[in-house]
Scaffold this motif. Sequence first.
Motif, PDB file in Angstrom:
ATOM      1  N   VAL A  29      -1.455  19.295  -1.887  1.00  0.00           N
ATOM      2  CA  VAL A  29      -0.138  20.037  -1.691  1.00  0.00           C
ATOM      3  C   VAL A  29       0.157  20.115  -0.087  1.00  0.00           C
ATOM      4  CG1 VAL A  29       1.417  22.420  -1.821  1.00  0.00           C
ATOM      5  CG2 VAL A  29      -0.524  21.618  -3.473  1.00  0.00           C
ATOM      6  N   ARG A  30      -0.909  20.303   0.797  1.00  0.00           N
ATOM      7  CA  ARG A  30      -0.727  20.355   2.299  1.00  0.00           C
ATOM      8  C   ARG A  30      -0.572  18.978   2.743  1.00  0.00           C
ATOM      9  NH1 ARG A  30      -2.122  25.341   3.508  1.00  0.00           N
ATOM     10  NH2 ARG A  30      -4.108  26.548   2.957  1.00  0.00           N
ATOM     11  N   GLU A  31      -1.191  18.187   2.235  1.00  0.00           N
ATOM     12  CA  GLU A  31      -1.131  16.756   2.768  1.00  0.00           C
ATOM     13  C   GLU A  31       0.462  16.076   2.450  1.00  0.00           C
ATOM     14  OE1 GLU A  31      -3.023  14.729   4.704  1.00  0.00           O
ATOM     15  OE2 GLU A  31      -3.898  16.710   4.971  1.00  0.00           O
ATOM     16  N   HIS A  32       0.982  16.341   1.326  1.00  0.00           N
ATOM     17  CA  HIS A  32       2.111  15.930   0.831  1.00  0.00           C
ATOM     18  C   HIS A  32       3.527  16.838   1.007  1.00  0.00           C
ATOM     19  CE1 HIS A  32      -0.111  12.402  -0.354  1.00  0.00           C
ATOM     20  NE2 HIS A  32      -0.470  12.898  -1.316  1.00  0.00           N
ATOM     21  N   THR A  33       3.354  18.077   1.421  1.00  0.00           N
ATOM     22  CA  THR A  33       4.377  18.980   1.339  1.00  0.00           C
ATOM     23  C   THR A  33       4.544  19.572   2.366  1.00  0.00           C
ATOM     24  OG1 THR A  33       3.664  20.765   0.160  1.00  0.00           O
ATOM     25  CG2 THR A  33       4.446  18.925  -1.171  1.00  0.00           C
ATOM     26  N   ASP A  34       5.712  20.415   2.937  1.00  0.00           N
ATOM     27  CA  ASP A  34       5.753  21.200   3.863  1.00  0.00           C
ATOM     28  C   ASP A  34       5.983  22.410   3.340  1.00  0.00           C
ATOM     29  OD1 ASP A  34       5.304  19.695   6.068  1.00  0.00           O
ATOM     30  OD2 ASP A  34       7.292  18.764   5.872  1.00  0.00           O
ATOM     31  N   LEU A  35       5.489  23.058   2.125  1.00  0.00           N
ATOM     32  CA  LEU A  35       5.891  24.215   1.273  1.00  0.00           C
ATOM     33  C   LEU A  35       5.062  25.176   2.485  1.00  0.00           C
ATOM     34  CD1 LEU A  35       5.021  23.362  -2.290  1.00  0.00           C
ATOM     35  CD2 LEU A  35       6.813  23.678  -1.256  1.00  0.00           C
ATOM     36  N   PRO A  36       5.874  26.606   2.212  1.00  0.00           N
ATOM     37  CA  PRO A  36       5.403  27.635   3.105  1.00  0.00           C
ATOM     38  C   PRO A  36       4.062  28.329   2.606  1.00  0.00           C
ATOM     39  CG  PRO A  36       7.207  28.112   1.941  1.00  0.00           C
ATOM     40  CD  PRO A  36       7.208  26.937   1.797  1.00  0.00           C
ATOM     41  N   GLU A  37       3.269  28.546   3.325  1.00  0.00           N
ATOM     42  CA  GLU A  37       1.891  29.288   2.989  1.00  0.00           C
ATOM     43  C   GLU A  37       1.985  30.188   1.574  1.00  0.00           C
ATOM     44  OE1 GLU A  37      -0.966  28.028   4.340  1.00  0.00           O
ATOM     45  OE2 GLU A  37      -1.904  29.071   2.893  1.00  0.00           O
ATOM     46  N   PRO A  38       3.036  31.123   1.733  1.00  0.00           N
ATOM     47  CA  PRO A  38       2.784  32.162   0.469  1.00  0.00           C
ATOM     48  C   PRO A  38       2.852  31.220  -0.757  1.00  0.00           C
ATOM     49  CG  PRO A  38       4.257  32.975   2.002  1.00  0.00           C
ATOM     50  CD  PRO A  38       3.757  31.590   2.550  1.00  0.00           C
ATOM     51  N   LEU A  39       3.974  30.158  -0.765  1.00  0.00           N
ATOM     52  CA  LEU A  39       4.037  29.207  -2.110  1.00  0.00           C
ATOM     53  C   LEU A  39       2.963  28.503  -2.393  1.00  0.00           C
ATOM     54  CD1 LEU A  39       6.803  29.157  -3.792  1.00  0.00           C
ATOM     55  CD2 LEU A  39       7.307  27.377  -2.492  1.00  0.00           C
ATOM     56  N   ILE A  40       2.317  27.902  -1.250  1.00  0.00           N
ATOM     57  CA  ILE A  40       1.291  27.226  -1.661  1.00  0.00           C
ATOM     58  C   ILE A  40       0.062  28.043  -2.318  1.00  0.00           C
ATOM     59  CG2 ILE A  40      -0.906  26.187  -0.548  1.00  0.00           C
ATOM     60  CD1 ILE A  40       0.914  25.140   1.593  1.00  0.00           C
ATOM     61  N   ARG A  41       0.050  29.334  -1.879  1.00  0.00           N
ATOM     62  CA  ARG A  41      -0.912  30.440  -2.528  1.00  0.00           C
ATOM     63  C   ARG A  41      -0.690  30.637  -3.923  1.00  0.00           C
ATOM     64  NH1 ARG A  41      -4.197  34.655  -1.665  1.00  0.00           N
ATOM     65  NH2 ARG A  41      -3.238  36.177  -2.707  1.00  0.00           N
ATOM     66  N   SER A  99       0.757  -1.225  -0.164  1.00  0.00           N
ATOM     67  CA  SER A  99       0.118   0.055   0.071  1.00  0.00           C
ATOM     68  C   SER A  99       0.958   1.186  -0.106  1.00  0.00           C
ATOM     69  CB  SER A  99      -0.723  -0.117   1.182  1.00  0.00           C
ATOM     70  OG  SER A  99      -0.264  -0.106   2.394  1.00  0.00           O
ATOM     71  N   ALA A 100       2.131   1.359   0.633  1.00  0.00           N
ATOM     72  CA  ALA A 100       2.790   2.376   0.554  1.00  0.00           C
ATOM     73  C   ALA A 100       3.466   2.726  -0.692  1.00  0.00           C
ATOM     74  CB  ALA A 100       4.086   2.181   1.462  1.00  0.00           C
ATOM     75  N   ALA A 101       3.660   1.515  -1.457  1.00  0.00           N
ATOM     76  CA  ALA A 101       4.136   1.812  -2.967  1.00  0.00           C
ATOM     77  C   ALA A 101       3.297   2.367  -3.938  1.00  0.00           C
ATOM     78  CB  ALA A 101       4.800   0.738  -3.661  1.00  0.00           C
ATOM     79  N   ILE A 102       1.675   1.861  -3.584  1.00  0.00           N
ATOM     80  CA  ILE A 102       0.606   2.238  -4.458  1.00  0.00           C
ATOM     81  C   ILE A 102       0.362   3.925  -4.129  1.00  0.00           C
ATOM     82  CG2 ILE A 102      -2.053   2.153  -4.511  1.00  0.00           C
ATOM     83  CD1 ILE A 102      -1.608  -0.804  -4.136  1.00  0.00           C
ATOM     84  N   TYR A 103       0.489   4.180  -2.873  1.00  0.00           N
ATOM     85  CA  TYR A 103       0.172   5.722  -2.370  1.00  0.00           C
ATOM     86  C   TYR A 103       1.454   6.373  -3.080  1.00  0.00           C
ATOM     87  CZ  TYR A 103      -3.666   5.455   0.771  1.00  0.00           C
ATOM     88  OH  TYR A 103      -4.823   5.520   1.184  1.00  0.00           O
ATOM     89  N   GLY A 104       2.678   6.069  -3.305  1.00  0.00           N
ATOM     90  CA  GLY A 104       3.913   6.689  -3.769  1.00  0.00           C
ATOM     91  C   GLY A 104       3.521   6.620  -5.551  1.00  0.00           C
ATOM     92  N   LEU A 105       3.088   5.638  -5.899  1.00  0.00           N
ATOM     93  CA  LEU A 105       2.222   5.722  -7.318  1.00  0.00           C
ATOM     94  C   LEU A 105       1.454   6.616  -7.597  1.00  0.00           C
ATOM     95  CD1 LEU A 105       3.345   3.435  -9.511  1.00  0.00           C
ATOM     96  CD2 LEU A 105       1.204   2.301  -9.326  1.00  0.00           C
TER      97      LEU A 105
END
Lengths: 250, 262
Positions: free
Chosen positions: B103-115, B70-76
């Motif tokens: 984006v929020r779930e998978h990365t730690d990007l800063p808020e301005p970048l997400i925006r 399941s981890a590999a499937i999520y990676g896929l």
Amino acid sequence: MTNGYMGEGIRRLGATAIFLGRLALQCVPACARPRLIVAQIYNTGARSLIIIMLSGLFVGMVLGLQGYDLLRRFGSEDVLGTAAALGLLRELGPVITALLFAGRAGTALTSEIGLMRATDQLTAMEIMAVDPLRYVAAPRFLGAIIAVPLLTAIFAIVGLFGAQLIGVQLMGIDPGAFWSQTQDAVELRDVREGLTKSLVFGIACALVAVYEGYNSEPTAAGVGLATTRTVVASSVLILLLDYVITAAFL
Amino acid sequence: MVDVSDVNYAVGGRPIFKGLTLTARRGRITAIMGPSGTGKTTLLRLITAQITADAGTVRVFGENVATLGSAAIYGLRRRMGMLFQNGALLTDLTVFENVAFPVREHTDLPEPLIRKLVLTKLQAVGLRGAAELMPSELSGGMARRVALARAIVMDPEVLVYDEPFVGLDPISLGVILRLIKQMNDALGITSIVVSHDVQELSTIADDSYLLSAGAVAAAGAPAQLRASDSPAVRQFMTGSAEGPVAFHYPAPDYVTQLLADD
């Protein structure tokens, strides 16, 4: 036919147990998002406050009336506070709160999750590589488990106030006697029993509600059926567990 | 990119696929067409590893999905995007938050970048102005465009569309059609489009497959399919009621049944 029902019942029990295991595993990473859990405590807990407080008040008042009438026959009206407090803390508080919670918040959880299933929202999360158990189910499960003991405490306090309202204000029991008797009689053991019950009931209600929603048929009828099952299963489970825990504490 | 070979799949004893084989090539738009009930959506569920085939292999990015944990499937899946028939937007989040969700779930990007990222994607589907609306305030076509923005926000390599044209007015339909083509050309995304809207799909598809009775009935460029002399293909491409696919669901004889009670 009986065999079929039995088999189905055992299958559901097993499925629920496996679901609980998977859900519990996801509760750990879900704690990394306290914002979601707080939102669910508000959703299930804070929004149930009015019905819980109103019910608590009337249950307390009825306890006051019935208790006063009964105790007067033995000339011991003063112990009304004790009777009401023990009844509320150990029995009525946890049970009625949990029953109301199942009807008010459990059904809402089931139909919400069921509709998310029916509108492909859960599948969409899976495709986005987000486990819906972690994002949707676990915060709701944890939120409900936190909310039920808090609601139970509020129910018991409001109930005691209701009993006092009848006993002291209406029937004229001496307030000093009422409160001191109550204070003397209630032990930590009683509070612990109530707390244990409310915690167990909370887990049962939350599990049933989330499980039924998560596994409901993705149709209008399926979500309706799941909601009904939530109320029925939670109620029976609460009363059954109540007996078990009461027996264990005596 | 996506290889389905010799797949068998059955639900409750009823076979959906019998020896299905098809390929979606990198950077192209592959159309999968067929009448309702031929398992088009089931095929997408196989490709996105929601279900596994009874026999045969499904390879995505060269990996056999049946053998993945399941981890590999999520990676896929993080390298894929999917557009659902009804959009499947999360109803308790705004349009902006829906697009920001992966984006929020998978990365730690800063808020301005997400925006910036989210607004760019919303601009691409023409709905930057609708960022603060709730999904319930959107029309069907708008919801699907938001879902498209959400599907491309993580820059997937493969984008899968489930019946993207169903229930849309001609204008929304044209918009979605153009967007699919644009995504493919501008971002180099491999697209797999499942639909029964032959005319619309033929205008943008590079390769197309026509499914019938659990297998590929015809394959090739849309023009080749139209020129086919197979009765089943002709019936589907021209939308005729006459042909191998019967209008009537199997039933006892009409007259006999009508007169049965007398």
